[in-house]
Design a protein around this motif. Structure first.
Motif, PDB file in Angstrom:
ATOM      1  N   ARG A  80       0.789  -1.189   0.238  1.00 55.63           N
ATOM      2  CA  ARG A  80      -0.324   0.093   0.174  1.00 55.63           C
ATOM      3  C   ARG A  80       0.861   1.706  -0.268  1.00 55.63           C
ATOM      4  NH1 ARG A  80      -5.281   0.376   1.612  1.00 55.63           N
ATOM      5  NH2 ARG A  80      -6.139   2.708   1.578  1.00 55.63           N
ATOM      6  N   HIS A  81       2.187   1.620   0.995  1.00 61.16           N
ATOM      7  CA  HIS A  81       2.633   2.305   0.932  1.00 61.16           C
ATOM      8  C   HIS A  81       3.944   2.152   1.841  1.00 61.16           C
ATOM      9  CE1 HIS A  81       0.030   3.676   4.213  1.00 61.16           C
ATOM     10  NE2 HIS A  81       0.522   3.948   4.595  1.00 61.16           N
ATOM     11  N   LEU A  82       4.448   2.658   1.403  1.00 57.75           N
ATOM     12  CA  LEU A  82       6.505   2.860   2.417  1.00 57.75           C
ATOM     13  C   LEU A  82       5.919   4.342   3.430  1.00 57.75           C
ATOM     14  CD1 LEU A  82       9.023   3.222  -0.113  1.00 57.75           C
ATOM     15  CD2 LEU A  82       7.623   1.079   0.952  1.00 57.75           C
ATOM     16  N   ALA A  83       6.707   4.149   4.836  1.00 61.65           N
ATOM     17  CA  ALA A  83       6.245   4.934   6.192  1.00 61.65           C
ATOM     18  C   ALA A  83       7.095   5.268   6.979  1.00 61.65           C
ATOM     19  CB  ALA A  83       5.367   4.323   6.372  1.00 61.65           C
ATOM     20  N   PHE A  84       7.731   6.700   7.061  1.00 61.21           N
ATOM     21  CA  PHE A  84       8.656   6.937   7.719  1.00 61.21           C
ATOM     22  C   PHE A  84       8.766   8.112   8.860  1.00 61.21           C
ATOM     23  CE2 PHE A  84      10.103   5.855   3.457  1.00 61.21           C
ATOM     24  CZ  PHE A  84      11.627   5.228   3.681  1.00 61.21           C
ATOM     25  N   GLN A  85       9.061   8.334   9.371  1.00 67.25           N
ATOM     26  CA  GLN A  85       8.675   8.766  10.555  1.00 67.25           C
ATOM     27  C   GLN A  85       9.177  10.411  10.556  1.00 67.25           C
ATOM     28  OE1 GLN A  85       6.109   8.651  13.651  1.00 67.25           O
ATOM     29  NE2 GLN A  85       5.556   6.873  12.124  1.00 67.25           N
ATOM     30  N   THR A  86       9.070  11.338  11.910  1.00 67.56           N
ATOM     31  CA  THR A  86       9.806  12.725  11.645  1.00 67.56           C
ATOM     32  C   THR A  86       8.960  13.161  12.774  1.00 67.56           C
ATOM     33  OG1 THR A  86      10.264  15.046  11.223  1.00 67.56           O
ATOM     34  CG2 THR A  86       8.168  13.652  10.169  1.00 67.56           C
ATOM     35  N   VAL A 127       4.904   5.195  -6.574  1.00 69.68           N
ATOM     36  CA  VAL A 127       5.096   4.393  -5.070  1.00 69.68           C
ATOM     37  C   VAL A 127       4.677   5.825  -3.896  1.00 69.68           C
ATOM     38  CG1 VAL A 127       6.044   3.287  -3.397  1.00 69.68           C
ATOM     39  CG2 VAL A 127       6.828   2.447  -5.312  1.00 69.68           C
ATOM     40  N   ILE A 128       3.973   5.183  -3.052  1.00 66.88           N
ATOM     41  CA  ILE A 128       3.251   6.536  -1.427  1.00 66.88           C
ATOM     42  C   ILE A 128       4.162   5.840  -1.292  1.00 66.88           C
ATOM     43  CG2 ILE A 128       1.067   7.373  -0.454  1.00 66.88           C
ATOM     44  CD1 ILE A 128       0.904   7.179  -3.665  1.00 66.88           C
TER      45      ILE A 128
END
Length: 140
Positions: A80-86, A127-128
């Protein structure tokens, strides 16, 4: 008897129409650096790293399956998507400037988790990529 060590996360492999363009996206917007190139016949595999996150880029052809106006495709068997934190989505966006490929948001999810805020970018292959602040696990 030998006890196996627990598994640890390794990487995500992405198919790319143009590896150089995709590599530049992840370097420029998300802080990745190339850490290895592996020859594969007439092509090559690129490995990019940001901390513990490793991406493997393969050359590919065809059209993306992703909907650039959603948080990712709903199709089973497709990421569905790749995710990163900030720490701060707004500061992240300010640093990216007007060239940021924002596809959705930023949106607030304060009703679920106070301080949870998310924006989605689209990489060159569709890619989201989610970047969020404030997510935390539920108290048990």
């Amino acid at each position: 008897m030998t006890t196996a060590k627990p598994l640890v996360w390794s990487h995500v492999a992405l198919n790319c129409r143009d590896q150089a363009v995709t590599e530049q996206f992840y370097k420029r917007w998300l802080g990745f650096e190339r850490v290895r190139t592996v020859p594969l016949g007439e092509q090559e595999i690129l490995f990019l790293r940001n901390g513990h996150v490793l991406l493997e880029l393969f050359g590919s052809t065809g059209e993306p399956l992703f909907d650039p106006k959603a948080d990712g495709p709903p199709n089973p068997g497709v990421i569905r998507h790749l995710a990163f934190q900030t720490d701060d989505v707004d500061a992240f966006l300010a640093e990216l400037g007007d060239e940021a490929p924002v596809s959705l948001g930023p949106l607030d999810f304060h009703d679920f988790i106070p301080g949870w805020r998310t924006v989605w970018l689209t990489d060159p292959d569709g890619v989201i990529v989610e970047v969020s602040q404030g997510y935390r696990d539920q108290d048990q």
